[in-house]
Design an enzyme around this catalytic site. Sequence first.
Site, mmCIF file in Angstrom:
data_model
loop_
_atom_site.group_PDB
_atom_site.id
_atom_site.type_symbol
_atom_site.label_atom_id
_atom_site.label_comp_id
_atom_site.label_asym_id
_atom_site.label_seq_id
_atom_site.Cartn_x
_atom_site.Cartn_y
_atom_site.Cartn_z
ATOM 1 N N GLU B 53 -8.092 -4.365 -17.047
ATOM 2 C CA GLU B 53 -9.282 -3.685 -16.549
ATOM 3 C C GLU B 53 -8.953 -2.208 -16.417
ATOM 4 O O GLU B 53 -8.055 -1.820 -15.684
ATOM 5 C CB GLU B 53 -9.692 -4.252 -15.187
ATOM 6 C CG GLU B 53 -10.237 -5.660 -15.309
ATOM 7 C CD GLU B 53 -10.023 -6.471 -14.049
ATOM 8 O OE1 GLU B 53 -10.060 -5.874 -12.953
ATOM 9 O OE2 GLU B 53 -9.794 -7.682 -14.170
ATOM 10 N N ASP B 64 -13.510 -0.039 -2.791
ATOM 11 C CA ASP B 64 -12.061 0.054 -2.945
ATOM 12 C C ASP B 64 -11.350 0.490 -1.682
ATOM 13 O O ASP B 64 -11.877 1.273 -0.898
ATOM 14 C CB ASP B 64 -11.721 1.025 -4.078
ATOM 15 C CG ASP B 64 -11.973 0.404 -5.442
ATOM 16 O OD1 ASP B 64 -11.336 -0.620 -5.723
ATOM 17 O OD2 ASP B 64 -12.814 0.919 -6.185
#
Lengths: 395, 262
Positions: B53, B64
């Site tokens: 990814e 995140d």
Amino acid sequence: MSSYHVDENGFYGEFGGAFIPEMLYPNVEELRTCYLDILADPAFQAEFRQLLSDYVGRPTPLYYSVRLSEKYGSKIYLKREDLCHTGAHKVNNTIGQILLAKRLGKTRIIAETGAGQHGVATATVCALMGLPCVVYMGAVDIARQAPNVARMKLLGAEVRAATSGSRTLKDATNEAIRDWINNPVDTHYIIGSVVGPHPYPDMVARFQSVISEEIQSQLQEAEGRPDPDYLIACVGGGSNAAGAYYHYLDRPDVKILAAEAAGKGVDTGESAATSALGRVGIIHASKTLLMQTDDGQITEPYSISAGLDYPGVGPLHAHLFATGRATFIPVTDAEAMQAGRELAELEGIIPAIETSHALALLAMGSVPKGSLAVINLSGRGDKDLQTYIDYFKLA
Amino acid sequence: MSSASATPVNRLHTALSKPGKLLSIYFTAGFPRLEDTVPILRELEAAGADLVEIGLPFSDPLADGPTIQQSSTEALHNGMTTARLFEQLEGIRREVSLPLILMGYFNPVLQFGVEAFCRRCAEVGIDGLILPDLPLDSYEREYRPILERYGLSMVFLISPQTSNARIRQIDDASDSFIYMVSSASTTGVQKGFGTAQQAYFERIESLGLQHPQLVGFGIGDADSFRAATTHAKGAIIGSAFIRLLREEGVAGIRSFIKKIRP
């Protein structure tokens, strides 16, 4: 429902929606499916209205400003949200949301804050309801808003510094969203403006709509008509404006003006004039106008007013701008500061610098002589004293 | 270029149908240095990763944790942009055959233009997208035909709070794998998996979904990789790999992968 209100998918025209990571879907979905029912519940409304009356001090006066009216040759009324408990309109929303959080069985409250006004209003209602409160605030803002940090702590809240990114309001909002992702079950996130994923923009607007509801009946009593010619508010995220406009959105004879922060000037690179500088994009889970680079990175706005330096604007306001229902007018730091000082000298009211942006439209000639105008005086200026002192060299 | 004819979904499907447990690696494009993208991909292929990814950095990555966010900030500071990343990936299919997924937030994609973005993905040989803040209903309503036109697979996330009904809906909308977020959290390594997480892993396994699941968030070493893949087809390592890159750079990749999966 008119086209100016949110549709069943959570959009205002092309703006709004809920661009949330899947981890937040259950939380936001719970709110979305419950908020209208809870708000419509007579017992909820009774409790909300009673606290607005006995605790916040509503209705706030609609004050006919004699000397300002004389000076500008119009009839000018000020909606005195600065007289709310905690000094600004923000508490209307936090009262509503904490009651809602209790109905949802939430036991912990989080919030974001820029200048600290929403943080204080959240800490206040958490103290009132005995719920633990964590307020995220950019490290830069913590340093420049020490009195509000102290107020939040005195009210029992924990203030956590957002140290990522530009360390201001947008980063504090990111941190609050992260907290919610990490605490999805017990925590309610009290967003402070008409921003964020649906249903927040609509929910916050509804809680703030008490402002326009009162203006209508107060103006009817004072002038024999509910509608002003001009309705004026400042717009950062846009919660005070949403509240002031709410009941007037479908009354086309009322001209709606939105003062946005131009900072040092729209084209100086130090501005927060989102309607002029923003493009359609996604910020904090909402599709709206926002200030960003060509590559889609969100940029840091500037305004002398900490409450207006948000890189986006609520989706309702983006829609009002796009449809032309509201006229957006950029106001510079200098124009706002002069207007704030003028109100202090003419009326004995020191306004918040956010509010001063709305007041500046008078001197800028945005209101034709002979008009009936209502300006939402969203907050008082005590928190801005140091800025006034520095700007006008008062010390 | 050969990638135009190779169908990306097949490349992903081939990887997903391999026997054994799959190791997927996330890294942020433009970190630690602007030009590291291709060297990292080369090393990951040589080291035997199964899937990659590539993170498109964003100023406000709200799903995140601090490690990936910091890498994004530095990548942007290094000058990474969407257009730059596509330039770097031009020709990547001549040397890397791993399935490649672009992972990022929706706003940069929207500004690039969703159609233009997907076209560039297809041109350079990207196989799929993960856009955590593009919700399922919005994807179905507006964007699915565009991804399909360019042969891109959309990967959706589920978390422990996702209801079984919603998981079925996501399974139906998927065409490669499901990204299973290990716990209620943002990205970042955690200390082991508790009983609640084990129960969640078992619940998902018992649903017998059409698409395999890869577990992400909180995996950083051989133990957590093994634990995460007991009930799933594979696992994704992100923050721990970012830390490795920060400390050792591209040179540390092979030994890192070997330690995860000896």
